[in-house]
Design a protein around this motif. Structure first.
Motif, PDB file in Angstrom:
ATOM      1  N   GLY A 168       0.777  -1.230   0.000  1.00  0.00           N
ATOM      2  CA  GLY A 168       0.000   0.000   0.000  1.00  0.00           C
ATOM      3  C   GLY A 168       0.808   1.279   0.000  1.00  0.00           C
ATOM      4  N   ALA A 169       2.145   1.174  -0.007  1.00  0.00           N
ATOM      5  CA  ALA A 169       2.966   2.382   0.056  1.00  0.00           C
ATOM      6  C   ALA A 169       3.338   2.926  -1.312  1.00  0.00           C
ATOM      7  N   SER A 170       2.995   2.197  -2.385  1.00  0.00           N
ATOM      8  CA  SER A 170       3.369   2.663  -3.720  1.00  0.00           C
ATOM      9  C   SER A 170       2.509   1.995  -4.775  1.00  0.00           C
ATOM     10  N   GLY A 171       2.593   2.521  -5.998  1.00  0.00           N
ATOM     11  CA  GLY A 171       1.995   1.885  -7.154  1.00  0.00           C
ATOM     12  C   GLY A 171       0.504   1.657  -7.056  1.00  0.00           C
ATOM     13  N   ILE A 172       0.085   0.484  -7.514  1.00  0.00           N
ATOM     14  CA  ILE A 172      -1.337   0.139  -7.547  1.00  0.00           C
ATOM     15  C   ILE A 172      -1.928   0.129  -6.136  1.00  0.00           C
ATOM     16  N   GLY A 173      -1.198  -0.438  -5.180  1.00  0.00           N
ATOM     17  CA  GLY A 173      -1.707  -0.501  -3.817  1.00  0.00           C
ATOM     18  C   GLY A 173      -1.977   0.865  -3.232  1.00  0.00           C
ATOM     19  N   ALA A 205       1.356  -5.158 -18.219  1.00  0.00           N
ATOM     20  CA  ALA A 205       2.332  -4.276 -17.577  1.00  0.00           C
ATOM     21  C   ALA A 205       1.751  -2.887 -17.307  1.00  0.00           C
ATOM     22  N   VAL A 206       1.987  -2.409 -16.100  1.00  0.00           N
ATOM     23  CA  VAL A 206       1.595  -1.075 -15.669  1.00  0.00           C
ATOM     24  C   VAL A 206       2.859  -0.386 -15.162  1.00  0.00           C
ATOM     25  N   ARG A 207       3.121   0.822 -15.628  1.00  0.00           N
ATOM     26  CA  ARG A 207       4.380   1.479 -15.268  1.00  0.00           C
ATOM     27  C   ARG A 207       4.321   1.982 -13.831  1.00  0.00           C
ATOM     28  N   THR A 208       4.953   1.222 -12.947  1.00  0.00           N
ATOM     29  CA  THR A 208       5.084   1.595 -11.540  1.00  0.00           C
ATOM     30  C   THR A 208       6.540   1.395 -11.145  1.00  0.00           C
ATOM     31  N   ALA A 209       6.836   1.551  -9.870  1.00  0.00           N
ATOM     32  CA  ALA A 209       8.205   1.382  -9.388  1.00  0.00           C
ATOM     33  C   ALA A 209       8.715  -0.041  -9.605  1.00  0.00           C
ATOM     34  N   ILE A 210       7.813  -1.000  -9.830  1.00  0.00           N
ATOM     35  CA  ILE A 210       8.243  -2.378 -10.047  1.00  0.00           C
ATOM     36  C   ILE A 210       9.056  -2.488 -11.340  1.00  0.00           C
ATOM     37  N   PHE A 211       8.903  -1.526 -12.251  1.00  0.00           N
ATOM     38  CA  PHE A 211       9.707  -1.527 -13.482  1.00  0.00           C
ATOM     39  C   PHE A 211      11.197  -1.405 -13.162  1.00  0.00           C
ATOM     40  N   ASP A 212      11.509  -0.815 -12.018  1.00  0.00           N
ATOM     41  CA  ASP A 212      12.906  -0.662 -11.620  1.00  0.00           C
ATOM     42  C   ASP A 212      13.567  -2.010 -11.372  1.00  0.00           C
ATOM     43  N   GLN A 213      12.761  -3.056 -11.177  1.00  0.00           N
ATOM     44  CA  GLN A 213      13.292  -4.397 -10.939  1.00  0.00           C
ATOM     45  C   GLN A 213      13.499  -5.183 -12.235  1.00  0.00           C
ATOM     46  N   MET A 214      13.150  -4.598 -13.380  1.00  0.00           N
ATOM     47  CA  MET A 214      13.185  -5.305 -14.665  1.00  0.00           C
ATOM     48  C   MET A 214      14.251  -4.731 -15.588  1.00  0.00           C
ATOM     49  N   THR A 215      14.694  -5.551 -16.523  1.00  0.00           N
ATOM     50  CA  THR A 215      15.575  -5.052 -17.568  1.00  0.00           C
ATOM     51  C   THR A 215      14.759  -4.289 -18.608  1.00  0.00           C
TER      52      THR A 215
END
Length: 248
Positions: free
Chosen positions: A17-22, A187-197
């Motif tokens: 709940g601190a970022s992105g979709i949550g 795919a939804v552009r959130t901070a989780i993209f930082d974990q991907m190439t």
């Protein structure tokens, strides 16, 4: 767009709940009348998210720890006075590499967070929802769980398992007023993209017929409908929000 008072009197826990979709879901639930408890691993981000969402409670924890989940649920129930809605949005991608090169430790961590952690959260929520005689659980899976993205085997496997868990729990609770569903975003552009190439990000975009990534608000709108009283005849179901990518 929000719906005034749709969640008036409802109590919700949102993981991740601190970022992105949550974060977007928590903010919308609060804007529509709910009391919200935010769960996230990032304690620093939680402080900011609490202000942004008006959350009544925050819990910093690793959902892969079942004892931590049990403590967090007890704390949220005490703070909110009960539970009506659980939205499980917490998750990690793991490395983008082939199965033959996938590190075993990284595999275990992805499964621990995305599958086992979600299981612990669902399991902890059910008794509280049963006491209410009402509830909504919305699990965030992924289109990868239906199609299996290359170079993302742990993520794909974990999200496929989330779909299976959702279907199973939905059937178990079908005779109650508790509904359990999941969403499978592309795919939804959130901070989780930082974990991907970048290569993997480009691959995901190439698979979406609409030619763009999904918006956080677009996924949030679907989740909030499933978390509402309106979603009364769907349970154990999978709802795509994939820009046309889903083939079944």
């Amino acid at each position: 767009m929000t719906f005034a008072n749709r969640f008036q009197g409802r109590r919700a826990v949102v993981t991740g709940g601190a970022s992105g979709i949550g974060l977007a879901v928590a903010a919308r639930l609060h804007a529509e009348g709910a009391q919200v408890s935010l769960w996230d691993l990032n304690a620093e981000a939680l402080a900011t998210a609490k202000e942004a969402t008006g959350a009544a409670d925050v819990q910093a924890l690793d959902i892969a720890d079942p004892d931590a989940v049990a403590r967090a649920m007890a704390g949220s129930l005490a703070a909110l006075g009960g539970l009506d809605v659980l939205v499980c949005s917490a998750g990690i991608t793991g490395p983008n590499t082939t199965v033959k090169d996938y590190p075993a430790e990284a595999w275990r961590r992805v499964i621990d967070v995305n599958l086992n952690g979600l299981f612990y959260c669902n399991q902890a929520a059910v008794p509280a929802l049963e006491r209410n005689g009402y509830g909504r659980i919305v699990n965030v899976a992924s289109i990868a769980g239906k199609e299996g993205n290359p170079n993302a085997s742990a993520y794909s496997a974990s999200k496929a398992a989330v779909i299976g868990l959702t279907k199973s729990l939905g059937k178990e609770l079908a005779k109650t007023e508790i509904r359990v569903n999941c969403v499978t975003p592309a795919a939804v552009r959130t901070a989780i993209f930082d974990q991907m190439t970048q290569e993997h990000i480009d691959f995901m975009l190439s698979k979406i017929p609409l030619g763009r990534f999904g918006g956080i608000d677009e996924v949030c709108a679907l989740i909030c409908w499933l978390a509402s009283e309106e979603a009364s005849f769907s349970t154990g179901a999978v709802f795509d929000v994939s820009g046309g990518r889903a083939t079944y």
